[in-house]
Design a protein around this motif. Structure first.
Motif, PDB file in Angstrom:
ATOM      1  N   MET A   1       0.839  -1.198   0.000  1.00 55.05           N
ATOM      2  CA  MET A   1       0.000   0.000   0.000  1.00 55.05           C
ATOM      3  C   MET A   1       0.873   1.247   0.000  1.00 55.05           C
ATOM      4  N   PRO A   2       0.383   2.335  -0.556  1.00 58.56           N
ATOM      5  CA  PRO A   2       1.181   3.564  -0.626  1.00 58.56           C
ATOM      6  C   PRO A   2       1.526   4.108   0.768  1.00 58.56           C
ATOM      7  N   VAL A   3       2.761   4.547   0.945  1.00 60.56           N
ATOM      8  CA  VAL A   3       3.181   5.080   2.241  1.00 60.56           C
ATOM      9  C   VAL A   3       2.507   6.415   2.553  1.00 60.56           C
ATOM     10  N   ALA A   4       1.877   7.022   1.561  1.00 66.46           N
ATOM     11  CA  ALA A   4       1.175   8.291   1.787  1.00 66.46           C
ATOM     12  C   ALA A   4      -0.206   8.090   2.419  1.00 66.46           C
ATOM     13  N   TRP A   5      -0.642   6.850   2.548  1.00 65.55           N
ATOM     14  CA  TRP A   5      -1.939   6.586   3.163  1.00 65.55           C
ATOM     15  C   TRP A   5      -1.900   6.955   4.641  1.00 65.55           C
ATOM     16  N   PRO A   6      -3.046   7.105   5.277  1.00 63.68           N
ATOM     17  CA  PRO A   6      -3.084   7.476   6.697  1.00 63.68           C
ATOM     18  C   PRO A   6      -2.290   6.493   7.565  1.00 63.68           C
ATOM     19  N   GLU A   7      -1.649   7.038   8.583  1.00 64.93           N
ATOM     20  CA  GLU A   7      -0.793   6.240   9.455  1.00 64.93           C
ATOM     21  C   GLU A   7      -1.530   5.054  10.071  1.00 64.93           C
ATOM     22  N   GLU A   8      -2.768   5.253  10.471  1.00 64.39           N
ATOM     23  CA  GLU A   8      -3.519   4.153  11.083  1.00 64.39           C
ATOM     24  C   GLU A   8      -3.780   3.025  10.087  1.00 64.39           C
ATOM     25  N   ALA A   9      -3.977   3.364   8.816  1.00 64.19           N
ATOM     26  CA  ALA A   9      -4.148   2.327   7.793  1.00 64.19           C
ATOM     27  C   ALA A   9      -2.856   1.541   7.617  1.00 64.19           C
TER      28      ALA A   9
END
Length: 77
Positions: free
Chosen positions: A42-50
């Motif tokens: 998953m992209p590292v730009a996604w929300p930290e909790e995700a």
């Protein structure tokens, strides 16, 4: 062992499998494996909790596979 002129950064083991073919097994600790695997999931730009949730899921998957594959010479492929 080198890949594209670069030394492989982990220990390798070559094993003859049940079909008489060679399996090349790279030995990594769990955290090292996850550090390389998670960015591809998953992209590292996604929300930290995700990202944290994905890390828990990936860790759980690897540990379950290791349990299921105790009789083999590798945990995940």
């Amino acid at each position: 062992v080198r890949i594209d002129q670069e030394p492989v950064p982990y220990d390798l083991e070559v094993v003859v499998n049940k079909r008489g073919l060679l399996d090349v097994v790279a030995w990594l600790d769990l955290e090292e494996y996850l550090a390389g695997d998670l960015p591809s999931e998953m992209p590292v730009a996604w929300p930290e909790e995700a990202l944290k949730a994905q890390a828990v899921a990936a860790r759980s998957f690897v540990l379950r596979m290791a349990k299921d594959r105790r009789s083999r010479h590798f945990d995940v492929d």
